[in-house]
Motif scaffolding. Structure first.
Motif, PDB file in Angstrom:
ATOM      1  N   ILE A 171      25.447  35.240  40.290  1.00  0.00           N
ATOM      2  CA  ILE A 171      26.366  36.293  39.836  1.00  0.00           C
ATOM      3  C   ILE A 171      27.353  35.691  38.835  1.00  0.00           C
ATOM      4  CG2 ILE A 171      28.106  37.992  40.567  1.00  0.00           C
ATOM      5  CD1 ILE A 171      26.707  38.191  43.256  1.00  0.00           C
ATOM      6  N   ASP A 172      27.468  36.301  37.680  1.00  0.00           N
ATOM      7  CA  ASP A 172      28.342  35.804  36.592  1.00  0.00           C
ATOM      8  C   ASP A 172      28.089  34.321  36.289  1.00  0.00           C
ATOM      9  OD1 ASP A 172      29.455  38.354  36.638  1.00  0.00           O
ATOM     10  OD2 ASP A 172      31.016  37.770  38.064  1.00  0.00           O
ATOM     11  N   GLY A 173      26.822  33.927  36.388  1.00  0.00           N
ATOM     12  CA  GLY A 173      26.462  32.550  36.038  1.00  0.00           C
ATOM     13  C   GLY A 173      26.663  31.533  37.149  1.00  0.00           C
ATOM     14  N   PHE A 174      27.075  31.997  38.337  1.00  0.00           N
ATOM     15  CA  PHE A 174      27.295  31.055  39.442  1.00  0.00           C
ATOM     16  C   PHE A 174      26.414  31.398  40.631  1.00  0.00           C
ATOM     17  CE2 PHE A 174      31.321  31.031  37.149  1.00  0.00           C
ATOM     18  CZ  PHE A 174      31.536  29.661  37.007  1.00  0.00           C
ATOM     19  N   ASP A 175      26.020  30.371  41.378  1.00  0.00           N
ATOM     20  CA  ASP A 175      25.372  30.570  42.671  1.00  0.00           C
ATOM     21  C   ASP A 175      26.463  31.227  43.553  1.00  0.00           C
ATOM     22  OD1 ASP A 175      23.596  30.317  44.752  1.00  0.00           O
ATOM     23  OD2 ASP A 175      24.025  28.203  45.128  1.00  0.00           O
ATOM     24  N   ALA A 176      26.207  32.445  44.031  1.00  0.00           N
ATOM     25  CA  ALA A 176      27.274  33.239  44.671  1.00  0.00           C
ATOM     26  C   ALA A 176      28.048  32.470  45.739  1.00  0.00           C
ATOM     27  CB  ALA A 176      26.679  34.519  45.253  1.00  0.00           C
ATOM     28  N   GLU A 177      27.351  31.674  46.565  1.00  0.00           N
ATOM     29  CA  GLU A 177      28.073  31.035  47.674  1.00  0.00           C
ATOM     30  C   GLU A 177      29.094  30.002  47.191  1.00  0.00           C
ATOM     31  OE1 GLU A 177      25.336  29.198  50.440  1.00  0.00           O
ATOM     32  OE2 GLU A 177      25.340  27.333  49.311  1.00  0.00           O
ATOM     33  N   THR A 178      28.921  29.482  45.988  1.00  0.00           N
ATOM     34  CA  THR A 178      29.900  28.496  45.506  1.00  0.00           C
ATOM     35  C   THR A 178      31.233  29.154  45.150  1.00  0.00           C
ATOM     36  OG1 THR A 178      29.178  28.659  43.191  1.00  0.00           O
ATOM     37  CG2 THR A 178      28.064  27.016  44.565  1.00  0.00           C
ATOM     38  N   LYS A 179      31.260  30.485  45.041  1.00  0.00           N
ATOM     39  CA  LYS A 179      32.492  31.197  44.697  1.00  0.00           C
ATOM     40  C   LYS A 179      33.027  32.047  45.849  1.00  0.00           C
ATOM     41  CE  LYS A 179      32.988  29.764  40.634  1.00  0.00           C
ATOM     42  NZ  LYS A 179      34.181  28.990  40.289  1.00  0.00           N
ATOM     43  N   ALA A 180      32.117  32.587  46.674  1.00  0.00           N
ATOM     44  CA  ALA A 180      32.571  33.608  47.631  1.00  0.00           C
ATOM     45  C   ALA A 180      32.417  33.204  49.102  1.00  0.00           C
ATOM     46  CB  ALA A 180      31.821  34.920  47.360  1.00  0.00           C
ATOM     47  N   SER A 181      31.997  31.969  49.390  1.00  0.00           N
ATOM     48  CA  SER A 181      31.918  31.572  50.806  1.00  0.00           C
ATOM     49  C   SER A 181      33.329  31.312  51.337  1.00  0.00           C
ATOM     50  CB  SER A 181      31.076  30.297  50.949  1.00  0.00           C
ATOM     51  OG  SER A 181      31.779  29.204  50.402  1.00  0.00           O
ATOM     52  N   ALA A 182      33.449  31.207  52.656  1.00  0.00           N
ATOM     53  CA  ALA A 182      34.759  30.920  53.248  1.00  0.00           C
ATOM     54  C   ALA A 182      35.246  29.543  52.806  1.00  0.00           C
ATOM     55  CB  ALA A 182      34.648  30.986  54.771  1.00  0.00           C
ATOM     56  N   VAL A 183      34.325  28.605  52.701  1.00  0.00           N
ATOM     57  CA  VAL A 183      34.706  27.251  52.300  1.00  0.00           C
ATOM     58  C   VAL A 183      35.136  27.210  50.826  1.00  0.00           C
ATOM     59  CG1 VAL A 183      33.726  24.941  51.882  1.00  0.00           C
ATOM     60  CG2 VAL A 183      33.517  25.996  54.130  1.00  0.00           C
ATOM     61  N   ALA A 184      34.504  28.042  49.985  1.00  0.00           N
ATOM     62  CA  ALA A 184      34.919  28.103  48.568  1.00  0.00           C
ATOM     63  C   ALA A 184      36.382  28.554  48.481  1.00  0.00           C
ATOM     64  CB  ALA A 184      34.010  29.048  47.787  1.00  0.00           C
ATOM     65  N   ARG A 185      36.748  29.526  49.333  1.00  0.00           N
ATOM     66  CA  ARG A 185      38.140  30.019  49.346  1.00  0.00           C
ATOM     67  C   ARG A 185      39.102  28.888  49.736  1.00  0.00           C
ATOM     68  NH1 ARG A 185      42.368  32.274  52.302  1.00  0.00           N
ATOM     69  NH2 ARG A 185      41.619  31.366  54.233  1.00  0.00           N
ATOM     70  N   GLU A 186      38.732  28.162  50.792  1.00  0.00           N
ATOM     71  CA  GLU A 186      39.605  27.053  51.241  1.00  0.00           C
ATOM     72  C   GLU A 186      39.681  25.953  50.189  1.00  0.00           C
ATOM     73  OE1 GLU A 186      37.870  25.800  54.957  1.00  0.00           O
ATOM     74  OE2 GLU A 186      38.249  27.779  55.834  1.00  0.00           O
ATOM     75  N   ARG A 187      38.517  25.616  49.646  1.00  0.00           N
ATOM     76  CA  ARG A 187      38.452  24.524  48.664  1.00  0.00           C
ATOM     77  C   ARG A 187      39.348  24.811  47.471  1.00  0.00           C
ATOM     78  NH1 ARG A 187      32.874  24.411  47.878  1.00  0.00           N
ATOM     79  NH2 ARG A 187      33.197  25.968  46.264  1.00  0.00           N
ATOM     80  N   GLU A 188      39.342  26.074  47.041  1.00  0.00           N
ATOM     81  CA  GLU A 188      40.117  26.419  45.848  1.00  0.00           C
ATOM     82  C   GLU A 188      41.527  26.888  46.190  1.00  0.00           C
ATOM     83  OE1 GLU A 188      38.060  28.626  42.797  1.00  0.00           O
ATOM     84  OE2 GLU A 188      36.142  28.141  43.721  1.00  0.00           O
ATOM     85  N   GLY A 189      41.809  26.970  47.493  1.00  0.00           N
ATOM     86  CA  GLY A 189      43.155  27.351  47.937  1.00  0.00           C
ATOM     87  C   GLY A 189      43.572  28.738  47.472  1.00  0.00           C
ATOM     88  N   ILE A 190      42.653  29.706  47.450  1.00  0.00           N
ATOM     89  CA  ILE A 190      43.035  31.042  46.974  1.00  0.00           C
ATOM     90  C   ILE A 190      43.412  31.952  48.140  1.00  0.00           C
ATOM     91  CG2 ILE A 190      41.775  30.994  44.765  1.00  0.00           C
ATOM     92  CD1 ILE A 190      39.537  32.512  46.062  1.00  0.00           C
TER      93      ILE A 190
END
Ligand code: BGC
Length: 264
Positions: A171-190
């Motif tokens: 999605i939008d050029g990214f493997d979806a889980e790298t942006k929308a998983s729970a860990v992606a949220r924690e990793r990026e601190g959003i």
């Protein structure tokens, strides 16, 4: 199988995750654990031998209980990768040595009893449609687990269509889980608001592709569903999973029980 096994419908389920390996004795009539869950940290690196050592430890602990099923009964195990005909074909967030690995045979030999491995999200999905938030829902139910990665279970009229890897949609050029998983949220601190924007993008895309009757959101983050589900605008109802962190264990036991005709 003893009379008591038939009566109680108990089987062992094990859930292998990136950070913890959990197991329990499952009552398949109720879709619930009998007694406490056992959890041990996943050894790092999570290669086959050390993981099997931990699984064996958990099975031993469960076997020592009064409610334990007979030692000749099969065990269901989940794994976070594609599992087809007893072979693991992917390992997005675990040690790569599992790829093209004969996983059913390996655990069967290690534990010296029949073992069937199932994808972790597929197990959670089976458990949710049988005992939880998707009970009695006809048509397409999509169970999406938000954790280290994004897992998915595609269920149609109560039947699992295995190995739908919807966490890896691009999605939008990214493997979806790298942006929308729970860990992606924690990793990026959003925060929850920004995370909801990502979930909106993800779920509306999946909705457009499959037009499900229901979305069920699983994974540890389903406990915080109030923070993000009310912000999503979808035409599909979306609800948190009901079995929480037991869904994988229950689903693994259910799957192996059905295959061995110990449960319908
Ligand atoms: C894997 C899936 C797994 C999911 C959740 C993904 O990265 O490809 O097989 O179900 O993570 O663990």
């Amino acid at each position: 199988m003893s009379k008591s096994d038939k009566k109680h419908n108990h089987l062992i389920g094990i859930d292998i995750g990136g950070t913890g390996i959990k197991g329990g004795i499952v009552d398949l009539k109720k879709g619930k654990l009998v007694g406490d869950r056992v959890r041990i940290d996943t050894p790092q690196p999570a290669a086959p031998e050390p993981v099997a050592g931990v699984v064996a430890q958990i099975v031993e602990e469960l076997n020592s209980r009064d409610d334990a099923p007979s030692k000749d009964l099969p065990i269901g195990i989940t794994f976070p990768g594609i599992i087809q005909h007893g072979v693991c074909h992917s390992a997005a967030n675990v040690d790569k040595s599992w790829i093209d690995f004969e996983i059913d045979k390996f655990f069967t030999e290690h534990l010296d009893r029949p073992v069937e491995v199932i994808n972790d999200a597929d197990a959670a999905g089976l458990a949710e449609v049988r005992y939880g938030a998707g009970k009695g829902v006809d048509g397409t139910v999509l169970v999406i687990t938000l954790g280290t990665g994004i897992g998915s279970a595609f269920v149609f009229n109560g039947q699992l269509v295995p190995n739908a890897e919807l966490g890896h949609l691009e999605i939008d050029g990214f493997d979806a889980e790298t942006k929308a998983s729970a860990v992606a949220r924690e990793r990026e601190g959003i925060g929850w608001e920004d995370y909801s924007v990502r979930l909106q993008r993800y779920f509306s895309h999946v909705e457009f592709l499959f037009s499900p009757e229901l979305f069920i959101v699983g994974g540890g983050i389903s406990k915080r569903a109030d923070e993000y589900l009310p912000r999503l605008k979808l035409r599909t109802p979306i609800v948190p999973a009901e079995l929480k962190n037991e869904a994988g264990i229950v689903g693994a036991a259910l799957q192996v029980g059905i295959h061995h005709k110990l449960h319908k």
